[in-house]
Design an enzyme around this catalytic site. Structure first.
Site, short mmCIF file in Angstrom:
data_model
loop_
_atom_site.label_atom_id
_atom_site.label_comp_id
_atom_site.label_asym_id
_atom_site.label_seq_id
_atom_site.Cartn_x
_atom_site.Cartn_y
_atom_site.Cartn_z
CD GLU A 267 -2.85 0.64 2.54
OE1 GLU A 267 -3.89 -0.02 2.41
OE2 GLU A 267 -2.43 1.04 3.64
N PRO A 268 1.68 1.43 -1.00
CG PRO A 268 2.98 1.23 -2.93
CD PRO A 268 1.84 0.60 -2.21
N GLY A 269 2.43 4.96 -0.96
CA GLY A 269 2.05 6.27 -1.48
C GLY A 269 3.29 6.93 -2.07
CB CYS A 336 3.26 36.57 7.84
SG CYS A 336 3.81 37.89 8.87
N1 LLP Z 1 -1.07 3.16 4.36
C1 LLP Z 1 -1.42 3.81 5.48
C2 LLP Z 1 -2.41 3.21 6.37
C3 LLP Z 1 -0.86 5.06 5.78
O1 LLP Z 1 -1.21 5.70 6.90
C4 LLP Z 1 0.08 5.63 4.89
C5 LLP Z 1 0.67 6.94 5.16
C6 LLP Z 1 0.41 4.91 3.72
C7 LLP Z 1 -0.17 3.67 3.51
C8 LLP Z 1 1.39 5.40 2.72
O2 LLP Z 1 2.63 5.62 3.26
P1 LLP Z 1 3.87 5.90 2.30
O3 LLP Z 1 4.07 4.70 1.41
O4 LLP Z 1 3.54 7.11 1.50
O5 LLP Z 1 5.02 6.12 3.21
N2 LLP Z 1 3.08 13.51 5.35
C9 LLP Z 1 4.15 12.59 5.66
C10 LLP Z 1 3.76 11.17 5.42
C11 LLP Z 1 2.50 10.76 6.16
C12 LLP Z 1 2.06 9.37 5.81
C13 LLP Z 1 0.73 9.06 6.36
N3 LLP Z 1 0.30 7.72 6.10
C14 LLP Z 1 5.40 12.99 4.87
O6 LLP Z 1 5.35 13.96 4.12
O7 LLP Z 1 6.46 12.36 4.99
#
Ligand code: LLP
Length: 417
Positions: A267-269, A336
């Site tokens: 489940e990558p973002g 600001c």
């Molecule tokens: N699955 C779940 C349940 C999650 O909570 C998250 C991220 C992902 C998958 C995806 O994670 P990833 O593969 O992108 O690491 N704003 C922060 C990251 C917050 C991630 C929140 N949850 C940043 O800019 O580093």
């Protein structure tokens, strides 16, 4: 300096055409990362059965559509993200709603469409069952008692994290699910963002341990996301093969125990989209405060909050000036707010960076801004949400217009007039 995937001339042209700040995404990078994960195979010959894009990283409809066309599934964390998934053409059954609570909007959508629920808190089960939902098979997100990420603010396991169902509570939750007539079809773990192989592997053991509690209904395991990307020049890329290996072994252990085959999800973002994007800004001027030289640009933490929020590092370049002498500069935005500086360490200490001197009008490029940049944008100081362009198959297309002042002011004026 990290190489830029799109040519400088194109980036400069797009900045002039659409104005700054501007996000530009390279579709080829996104499809390459998606294929890398979809094609990943462990030595058993098996890989991930689903690559589920965590759209919180970048919910652009254009990117969602691109990833859908590559064969990815999608995750959603709010009613808004559920709507985006549908708007991008995903079938409701391919959308997993992953949250630690329901608001009324999300509950109403879950009652209408066969989205699948990934419950991160025990109290959600009774609320969900009451809906008479179109699906009674659910996924549980496990908090394995530890977490790991690039910053403590993105660590999503352990007692200091609000996420997931505490591992020791699973037997009680299993009983409750049975009583409510819900089938726990999946177990999921996500320990944090920007993690590493060691921790992502340890998370697998937590699901192996929990699986027997759900022996009669379990059909899938999810490894969550958290795969890191190299934000700094010269940092090695994350090797996904060992991760596939570890999780395939975990799956096989559970399969042997349950006597049937299981699906495995990732489940990558960030991994899918971060490196596809740049944030383009225009240099507006420089000044000194004592020994520190500041370069001002027209983008700020309303466009890219990661440095201010986590002390995160993003490479910065001044387009067309790579070959010029580099001098230490702090790069600051228009807000600001003292935290509106792109070059800072964790905790907020200023970290001037060796960069070429920019002239007003030069285009300044923030790298690896495809994930958690536009997605976390705000309207602080009445700044407008920036426009987004996707470059794909040889064409650069505006996929989100810049917000207008009219759109910001009109609804308020209408109420007052
Ligand atoms: N699955 C779940 C349940 C999650 O909570 C998250 C991220 C992902 C998958 C995806 O994670 P990833 O593969 O992108 O690491 N704003 C922060 C990251 C917050 C991630 C929140 N949850 C940043 O800019 O580093």
């Amino acid at each position: 300096m990290k190489p830029r995937t799109l040519p400088d001339e194109l980036l400069v042209r797009l900045a002039h055409e659409h104005g700054t700040p501007l996000y530009v995404y390279d579709g080829a990078t996104i499809t390459a990362r998606a294929r890398e994960l979809l094609d990943l195979r462990a030595s058993s010959g098996r890989g991930f059965d689903a690559v589920r894009y965590a759209q919180k990283a970048n919910p652009s409809l254009a990117i969602l559509r691109l990833l859908r066309s590559e064969g990815c599934h999608v995750d959603a964390v709010s009613g808004g993200e559920l709507r985006r998934a549908l708007a991008a053409g995903f079938a409701a059954r391919d959308v997993l709603f992953c949250a630690d609570l329901f608001d009324h909007d999300a509950l109403a959508l879950l009652a209408q469409h066969p989205f699948q629920l990934n419950a991160g808190s025990p109290f959600m089960l009774a609320q969900y069952a009451q809906l008479n939902p179109p699906r009674r098979d659910i996924v549980l997100r496990v908090n394995p008692g530890f977490g790991h990420g690039h910053d403590r603010k993105v660590t999503t396991g352990g007692e200091h994290s609000k996420h997931g169902i505490w591992h020791a509570d699973l037997p009680a939750v299993a009983r409750e699910a049975r009583e409510l007539g819900l089938d726990v079809a999946g177990l999921h773990v996500h320990i944090g963002s920007g993690s590493d192989l060691e921790h992502l592997s340890r998370a697998a053991d937590a699901l192996v341990a929990a699986a027997p509690l759900f022996a009669s209904t379990l059909s899938s395991l999810s490894a969550g996301g958290g795969l890191p990307i190299p934000y700094r020049a010269g940092e090695p890329r994350f090797d996904c093969r060992p991760l596939a290996e570890v999780w395939d072994r975990a799956r096989t252990r559970v399969e042997r125990e349950l006597g049937r085959s299981l699906r495995l999800e990732l489940e990558p973002g960030r991994f899918l989209v971060a490196e596809s994007g740049v944030l383009l800004a225009e240099a507006r001027g420089s000044k000194r405060a004592g020994a520190v030289e500041y370069l001002f640009v027209d983008a700020g933490f309303h466009n890219l909050v990661r440095p201010a929020m986590y002390g995160a590092h993003h490479e910065i370049s001044v387009l067309g000036r790579d070959a010029e002498p580099h001098v230490p500069q702090a790069v600051a935005g228009p807000l600001c707010e003292s935290a509106d500086v792109f070059t800072q360490a964790k905790g907020g200490a200023l970290e001037p960076r060796a960069l070429p001197r920019a002239q007003p009008g030069d285009v300044v490029c923030f790298h690896d801004a495809g994930a958690y940049a536009a997605a976390m944008a705000s309207g602080y100081n009445s700044q407008l949400l920036a426009a987004e362009v996707l470059v794909h198959n040889g064409t650069a297309r505006l996929v989100r217009p810049r917000q207008t002042h009219e759109a910001l002011l009109r609804p308020e004026l209408d109420l007052l007039e």
